[in-house]
Every structure is written in structure tokens, then in C-alpha cells.
Design a protein around this motif. Structure first.
Motif, PDB file in Angstrom:
ATOM      1  N   LEU A  34       0.831  -1.207   0.000  1.00  0.00           N
ATOM      2  CA  LEU A  34       0.000   0.000   0.000  1.00  0.00           C
ATOM      3  C   LEU A  34       0.865   1.255   0.000  1.00  0.00           C
ATOM      4  N   VAL A  35       1.923   1.258   0.827  1.00  0.00           N
ATOM      5  CA  VAL A  35       2.814   2.419   0.900  1.00  0.00           C
ATOM      6  C   VAL A  35       3.472   2.673  -0.457  1.00  0.00           C
ATOM      7  N   ILE A  36       3.978   1.610  -1.068  1.00  0.00           N
ATOM      8  CA  ILE A  36       4.634   1.735  -2.373  1.00  0.00           C
ATOM      9  C   ILE A  36       3.643   2.216  -3.432  1.00  0.00           C
ATOM     10  N   GLU A  37       2.434   1.694  -3.382  1.00  0.00           N
ATOM     11  CA  GLU A  37       1.402   2.104  -4.333  1.00  0.00           C
ATOM     12  C   GLU A  37       1.087   3.590  -4.191  1.00  0.00           C
ATOM     13  N   LYS A  38       0.954   4.050  -2.953  1.00  0.00           N
ATOM     14  CA  LYS A  38       0.632   5.455  -2.703  1.00  0.00           C
ATOM     15  C   LYS A  38       1.739   6.387  -3.190  1.00  0.00           C
ATOM     16  N   PHE A  39       2.977   6.015  -2.897  1.00  0.00           N
ATOM     17  CA  PHE A  39       4.086   6.907  -3.217  1.00  0.00           C
ATOM     18  C   PHE A  39       4.529   6.827  -4.672  1.00  0.00           C
ATOM     19  N   HIS A  40       3.915   5.961  -5.457  1.00  0.00           N
ATOM     20  CA  HIS A  40       4.121   5.999  -6.897  1.00  0.00           C
ATOM     21  C   HIS A  40       3.241   7.072  -7.539  1.00  0.00           C
ATOM     22  N   ASN A  41       2.294   7.567  -6.740  1.00  0.00           N
ATOM     23  CA  ASN A  41       1.417   8.654  -7.188  1.00  0.00           C
ATOM     24  C   ASN A  41       2.119   9.980  -6.889  1.00  0.00           C
ATOM     25  N   PRO A  42       2.431  10.784  -7.911  1.00  0.00           N
ATOM     26  CA  PRO A  42       3.173  12.032  -7.667  1.00  0.00           C
ATOM     27  C   PRO A  42       2.442  13.005  -6.747  1.00  0.00           C
ATOM     28  N   VAL A  43       1.114  13.020  -6.800  1.00  0.00           N
ATOM     29  CA  VAL A  43       0.358  13.927  -5.933  1.00  0.00           C
ATOM     30  C   VAL A  43       0.596  13.567  -4.474  1.00  0.00           C
ATOM     31  N   TYR A  44       0.535  12.270  -4.170  1.00  0.00           N
ATOM     32  CA  TYR A  44       0.732  11.854  -2.787  1.00  0.00           C
ATOM     33  C   TYR A  44       2.202  11.964  -2.388  1.00  0.00           C
ATOM     34  N   ALA A  45       3.089  11.543  -3.276  1.00  0.00           N
ATOM     35  CA  ALA A  45       4.522  11.553  -2.935  1.00  0.00           C
ATOM     36  C   ALA A  45       5.010  12.962  -2.610  1.00  0.00           C
ATOM     37  N   PHE A  46       4.691  13.929  -3.479  1.00  0.00           N
ATOM     38  CA  PHE A  46       5.195  15.287  -3.271  1.00  0.00           C
ATOM     39  C   PHE A  46       4.319  16.079  -2.306  1.00  0.00           C
ATOM     40  N   GLY A  47       3.046  15.689  -2.203  1.00  0.00           N
ATOM     41  CA  GLY A  47       2.194  16.288  -1.179  1.00  0.00           C
ATOM     42  C   GLY A  47       2.680  15.893   0.204  1.00  0.00           C
ATOM     43  N   TYR A  48       3.059  14.636   0.350  1.00  0.00           N
ATOM     44  CA  TYR A  48       3.613  14.127   1.599  1.00  0.00           C
ATOM     45  C   TYR A  48       4.902  14.873   1.947  1.00  0.00           C
ATOM     46  N   LEU A  49       5.738  15.073   0.947  1.00  0.00           N
ATOM     47  CA  LEU A  49       6.993  15.792   1.149  1.00  0.00           C
ATOM     48  C   LEU A  49       6.727  17.201   1.675  1.00  0.00           C
ATOM     49  N   GLY A  50       5.725  17.873   1.092  1.00  0.00           N
ATOM     50  CA  GLY A  50       5.384  19.222   1.532  1.00  0.00           C
ATOM     51  C   GLY A  50       4.887  19.262   2.961  1.00  0.00           C
ATOM     52  N   PHE A  51       4.002  18.320   3.310  1.00  0.00           N
ATOM     53  CA  PHE A  51       3.466  18.291   4.663  1.00  0.00           C
ATOM     54  C   PHE A  51       4.551  17.981   5.692  1.00  0.00           C
ATOM     55  N   ILE A  52       5.463  17.062   5.342  1.00  0.00           N
ATOM     56  CA  ILE A  52       6.547  16.717   6.259  1.00  0.00           C
ATOM     57  C   ILE A  52       7.468  17.917   6.473  1.00  0.00           C
ATOM     58  N   THR A  53       7.617  18.740   5.456  1.00  0.00           N
ATOM     59  CA  THR A  53       8.410  19.960   5.611  1.00  0.00           C
ATOM     60  C   THR A  53       7.767  20.872   6.645  1.00  0.00           C
ATOM     61  N   PHE A  54       6.434  20.973   6.616  1.00  0.00           N
ATOM     62  CA  PHE A  54       5.719  21.758   7.629  1.00  0.00           C
ATOM     63  C   PHE A  54       5.949  21.156   9.013  1.00  0.00           C
TER      64      PHE A  54
END
Length: 233
Positions: free
Chosen positions: A158-178
Motif C-alpha cells: 500500500l505504501v509503495i502504491e501510494k508513493f508511486h502517485n506524484p500527488v501523494y509523494a510530493f504532497g507528503y513531502l510538503g506536509f513533512i516539511t511543515f
């Protein structure tokens, strides 16, 4: 009954006091930071071994009522941290009605920074991210796998599937930066709220807070980036 009423009164007096609110935000903040650090380390297991990651998730779920108790404690800590944090922010805003554009030094060296001035904004953003994160993973698609004859959830898939999606992968990156920006000031502020800092330790903890915030941020964003760019998965 009288003893219970006295305890309730003492708790309310403590909760409503400025010192009490600082202690509550400090204790809950440090507790949540420890959880975030553990979560980051658990995530990194997937970088090296997907089966080990699934086994770790399965073991945690097997703790049953103990896990529910920990989750209840975490939820309580989050609620108190949010409610008391907002209360402190509103009180500070009422006591300082002039524009926050006119910022003054908080001392030498000043602990005032972008991180300290954006705690409310980053905190609210993290709340939204937390809901999104839980819906995506804890309550997300259930894939099954069997490891050493034991049936369990394939959370790694599930994690790998989610992070293959650019919206989730880079959205996650943005939130983690916050999250990192929030922790950068929050860790130091928590120790300050507990009254354990002095002139000598204040700058030391301030520096450690920066290092820890950077480590946690990099640790979290390593997973989506390595998955999205095909390093693992």
C-alpha cells in the motif's frame, strides 16, 4: 466525593493557569515528538526489507488492547496539544493587539524565527495531514500477504502504491516539511515550557532541536522519494 471535587478543582485550576498550559503543551509536545521519531524509524525499515516492515506492522497490530491504549493516549495528547496550543495563541494575540509585522528581538541570541512565528499555521496544516494520512494508510486498502506461513496485511504494498502517485509523494513531502518547521521550534519550546532551560542549556537544546527536526524531516521524505524515483518498490 469531597476529595474527588477537590481534585477536579485542582485540575481545572492547573489547566486554566498559564503555567499549567505551558506544562501541558510541553509534555504532550515531547511525547508526540518521540512517537514521530519512532514512526520515522519504522518507515525506514521498508527501505531495506519489505517483509520485515510488514512483520513489524503485524506485530504492532497483534498487541491488540495495548495498542488501542497507546492510540488512545496519543489521541488524548494530540487533542490537548491542539486545544491548549490554540488557547495560548489566542491569549497572546489578545494581549498583543498590535500588528505582528512589528517584530522585536526575543533576546540575544534571539530564538525568534520563521518556525516560532508560524507554529499555529504549521500546527493546523499538520492536523489536516494527519487526517489524510490515517485515511490513506491505517484505513486504506487492505492487501494480504503470507510470510513464514502467517497471513498478514501487506502494508508495504500500500505504501509503495501510494508513493508511486506524484500527488501523494510530493504532497507528503510538503506536509513533512511543515512538520519539520513545527518541530524546529517546538522541541526547544517544550523544554522551555517545562522550565528546565537556563542560559547555558538553552542554546544547546536550541541547536539539538534543529538537528533533530532536520533528521526527522529527511528520514520521512526519504521513503516517498526513493519509491517514486524507483530506488525501491
Amino acid at each position: 466525593m469531597t476529595i474527588i471535587n477537590e481534585r477536579q478543582t485542582n485540575w481545572l485550576n492547573f489547566y486554566n493557569s498559564s503555567l499549567g498550559k505551558k506544562i501541558i503543551t510541553g509534555v504532550t509536545g515531547l511525547g508526540l515528538t518521540l512517537f514521530v521519531l519512532f514512526h520515522m524509524i519504522a518507515n525506514l525499515v521498508l527501505l531495506s526489507d519489505r517483509e520485515a516492515y510488514n512483520q513489524l506492522a503485524h506485530w504492532l497490530n497483534s498487541l491488540s488492547f495495548l495498542l488501542y491504549g497507546v492510540e488512545l493516549i496519543l489521541l488524548t495528547a494530540v487533542v490537548f496539544h491542539i486545544v491548549v496550543g490554540i488557547s495560548i495563541h489566542l491569549k497572546a494575540k489578545r494581549s498583543r493587539p498590535e500588528s505582528y509585522n512589528q517584530l522585536e528581538s526575543a533576546g540575544i541570541p534571539s530564538k525568534q524565527s520563521l518556525s516560532s512565528r508560524s507554529m499555529t499555521i504549521t500546527g493546523i496544516t499538520i492536523i489536516g495531514f494527519l487526517v489524510w494520512h490515517l485515511l490513506s494508510f491505517k484505513f486504506g486498502t487492505y492487501y494480504s500477504t503470507t510470510i513464514d506461513g502467517v497471513a498478514m496485511r501487506d502494508l508495504g504494498k500500500l505504501v509503495i502504491e501510494k508513493f508511486h502517485n506524484p500527488v501523494y509523494a510530493f504532497g507528503y513531502l510538503g506536509f513533512i516539511t511543515f512538520l519539520g518547521v513545527h518541530l524546529r521550534h517546538g522541541i526547544w519550546s517544550a523544554w522551555q515550557s517545562l522550565g528546565v532551560l537556563n542560559g547555558r542549556t538553552s542554546s544547546l537544546i536550541y541547536g539539538v532541536s534543529l538537528i533533530l527536526a532536520v533528521v526527522i524531516t529527511l528520514g520521512f521524505i526519504a521513503l516517498p522519494l526513493t519509491i517514486y524515483f524507483g530506488v525501491i518498490g
